[in-house]
Motif scaffolding. Sequence first.
Motif, PDB file in Angstrom:
ATOM      1  N   GLY A  69       0.808  -1.209   0.000  1.00 25.16           N
ATOM      2  CA  GLY A  69       0.000   0.000   0.000  1.00 25.16           C
ATOM      3  C   GLY A  69       0.841   1.258   0.000  1.00 25.16           C
ATOM      4  N   ASN A  70       0.201   2.365   0.282  1.00 25.92           N
ATOM      5  CA  ASN A  70       0.859   3.657   0.198  1.00 25.92           C
ATOM      6  C   ASN A  70       0.114   4.666   1.056  1.00 25.92           C
ATOM      7  OD1 ASN A  70       1.147   6.469  -1.409  1.00 25.92           O
ATOM      8  ND2 ASN A  70       2.992   5.232  -1.636  1.00 25.92           N
ATOM      9  N   ASP A  71       0.870   5.596   1.645  1.00 27.62           N
ATOM     10  CA  ASP A  71       0.258   6.656   2.440  1.00 27.62           C
ATOM     11  C   ASP A  71       1.015   7.967   2.219  1.00 27.62           C
ATOM     12  OD1 ASP A  71      -1.654   7.666   4.327  1.00 27.62           O
ATOM     13  OD2 ASP A  71      -0.071   7.672   5.836  1.00 27.62           O
ATOM     14  N   GLY A  72       1.282   8.278   0.942  1.00 22.18           N
ATOM     15  CA  GLY A  72       1.921   9.531   0.597  1.00 22.18           C
ATOM     16  C   GLY A  72       3.396   9.428   0.268  1.00 22.18           C
ATOM     17  N   MET A  73       3.980   8.244   0.413  1.00 25.91           N
ATOM     18  CA  MET A  73       5.377   8.008   0.059  1.00 25.91           C
ATOM     19  C   MET A  73       5.441   6.736  -0.786  1.00 25.91           C
ATOM     20  SD  MET A  73       7.440  10.299   1.456  1.00 25.91           S
ATOM     21  CE  MET A  73       7.449  11.526   2.780  1.00 25.91           C
ATOM     22  N   ALA A  74       6.544   6.579  -1.515  1.00 25.34           N
ATOM     23  CA  ALA A  74       6.698   5.365  -2.314  1.00 25.34           C
ATOM     24  C   ALA A  74       8.174   5.014  -2.389  1.00 25.34           C
ATOM     25  CB  ALA A  74       6.147   5.568  -3.721  1.00 25.34           C
TER      26      ALA A  74
ATOM     27  N   CYS B 176      -4.579  -2.871  -2.241  1.00 25.74           N
ATOM     28  CA  CYS B 176      -4.666  -2.905  -3.697  1.00 25.74           C
ATOM     29  C   CYS B 176      -5.131  -1.560  -4.250  1.00 25.74           C
ATOM     30  CB  CYS B 176      -5.619  -4.014  -4.136  1.00 25.74           C
ATOM     31  SG  CYS B 176      -5.043  -5.696  -3.815  1.00 25.74           S
ATOM     32  N   ILE B 177      -6.142  -0.981  -3.630  1.00 30.82           N
ATOM     33  CA  ILE B 177      -6.678   0.310  -4.099  1.00 30.82           C
ATOM     34  C   ILE B 177      -5.611   1.402  -4.002  1.00 30.82           C
ATOM     35  CG2 ILE B 177      -8.334   2.135  -3.547  1.00 30.82           C
ATOM     36  CD1 ILE B 177     -10.263  -0.168  -2.716  1.00 30.82           C
ATOM     37  N   ASP B 178      -4.901   1.454  -2.865  1.00 28.48           N
ATOM     38  CA  ASP B 178      -3.856   2.469  -2.696  1.00 28.48           C
ATOM     39  C   ASP B 178      -2.729   2.286  -3.699  1.00 28.48           C
ATOM     40  OD1 ASP B 178      -5.273   3.639  -0.680  1.00 28.48           O
ATOM     41  OD2 ASP B 178      -4.013   2.903   0.954  1.00 28.48           O
ATOM     42  N   ALA B 179      -2.374   1.033  -3.978  1.00 23.16           N
ATOM     43  CA  ALA B 179      -1.324   0.761  -4.946  1.00 23.16           C
ATOM     44  C   ALA B 179      -1.735   1.188  -6.347  1.00 23.16           C
ATOM     45  CB  ALA B 179      -0.950  -0.725  -4.933  1.00 23.16           C
ATOM     46  N   ILE B 180      -2.990   0.943  -6.693  1.00 20.66           N
ATOM     47  CA  ILE B 180      -3.504   1.355  -8.004  1.00 20.66           C
ATOM     48  C   ILE B 180      -3.446   2.877  -8.150  1.00 20.66           C
ATOM     49  CG2 ILE B 180      -5.578   1.506  -9.446  1.00 20.66           C
ATOM     50  CD1 ILE B 180      -6.378  -1.259  -8.262  1.00 20.66           C
ATOM     51  N   LYS B 181      -3.848   3.591  -7.104  1.00 17.26           N
ATOM     52  CA  LYS B 181      -3.835   5.060  -7.143  1.00 17.26           C
ATOM     53  C   LYS B 181      -2.411   5.591  -7.358  1.00 17.26           C
ATOM     54  CE  LYS B 181      -7.809   5.776  -4.067  1.00 17.26           C
ATOM     55  NZ  LYS B 181      -8.226   6.208  -2.699  1.00 17.26           N
ATOM     56  N   TYR B 182      -1.441   4.945  -6.704  1.00 18.39           N
ATOM     57  CA  TYR B 182      -0.059   5.418  -6.834  1.00 18.39           C
ATOM     58  C   TYR B 182       0.485   5.170  -8.229  1.00 18.39           C
ATOM     59  CZ  TYR B 182       4.917   5.791  -6.579  1.00 18.39           C
ATOM     60  OH  TYR B 182       6.221   6.125  -6.857  1.00 18.39           O
ATOM     61  N   GLU B 183       0.112   4.065  -8.857  1.00 18.81           N
ATOM     62  CA  GLU B 183       0.696   3.690 -10.141  1.00 18.81           C
ATOM     63  C   GLU B 183       0.035   4.386 -11.327  1.00 18.81           C
ATOM     64  OE1 GLU B 183       3.417   2.084 -10.509  1.00 18.81           O
ATOM     65  OE2 GLU B 183       3.599   1.562  -8.386  1.00 18.81           O
ATOM     66  N   VAL B 184      -1.018   5.164 -11.107  1.00 17.47           N
ATOM     67  CA  VAL B 184      -1.691   5.874 -12.221  1.00 17.47           C
ATOM     68  C   VAL B 184      -0.698   6.802 -12.917  1.00 17.47           C
ATOM     69  CG1 VAL B 184      -3.446   7.572 -12.792  1.00 17.47           C
ATOM     70  CG2 VAL B 184      -3.974   5.735 -11.216  1.00 17.47           C
TER      71      VAL B 184
END
Length: 285
Positions: A148-153, A277-285
């Motif tokens: 997942g992700n919370d503003g960093m990657a 999964c949702i957070d990962a999708i948002k980051y990879e857009v």
Amino acid sequence: MKLFVTGATGYIGAHFVKTAAEAGHIITAADFNTKQNDIFKYCHKFYPWDIRNKLLNNSDTYDKVIHIAAQTKVPNSVKDPYNYYMTNVIGTKNVIDGAACDHFVYCSTGSAFEPQSNPYAGSKHAGELVSKQFKSKCSIVRFYNVSGNDGMAKYDDEYSHLIRRAAAVVNGKFDKLYIHGTDFETRDGTCIRNYTHVKDIVDSLMRITENEPTNEIDCLGSPEGHSVREVVDAMANVSRVNFEVVEGPRRAGDIAISTVPTKSKYFKQNKSLEDMCIDAIKYEV
């Protein structure tokens, strides 16, 4: 508190630095890679330090040292075990010697329950032993497939994490998803892991940091295990994308099951596999 954080620009490290700074702690950070996440606005001081190099010229004393820096990819550890032991064992001793503190927090992995399985697991288990031997006040935490992700990657050209790779496939960055190993002795033949949202990991690590040394091992991870096929199904369900999955042979060093045996009292789960999964999708857009 005055905190010293290693591996600070990486995936977990950057999330932790941001969370700790926003909680009011004074952060001194270290990482050899300055081209990952931009954490510098959260730091009082930053050292571009490769922990494999002997000592940091640092006379400061800290309330807590949170040692996150490590070499982490299992297949790479099989190819280059020397680098993993240099980083995860010798590097840990260098951090202990280079950053004086009242409480040393060593960040390990659930794989350390089977240290013989691959050099990554063995080197992290050895790092735990170094922490116990040279720091009388320490806490050891084991992470489980942080996602997942919370503003960093994490700056990760390899897209080696299953959920991130699947999210990249959903977003058209790759044409298919490869999974490795379908002949394990598990419920559907694929590996089973505890996938845990990075926000839940970091919040739990903050609770460890803000309390007294445990002098024991705390497993920070979701108590629910998911197979590779179940992760793929979850990604397909939340994305509503019918992507191609290609099955391949096992990777060197992979074990069938790595799950949380006993959940730490400091761990609280707020995010589901679908959230990851949702957070990962948002980051990879």
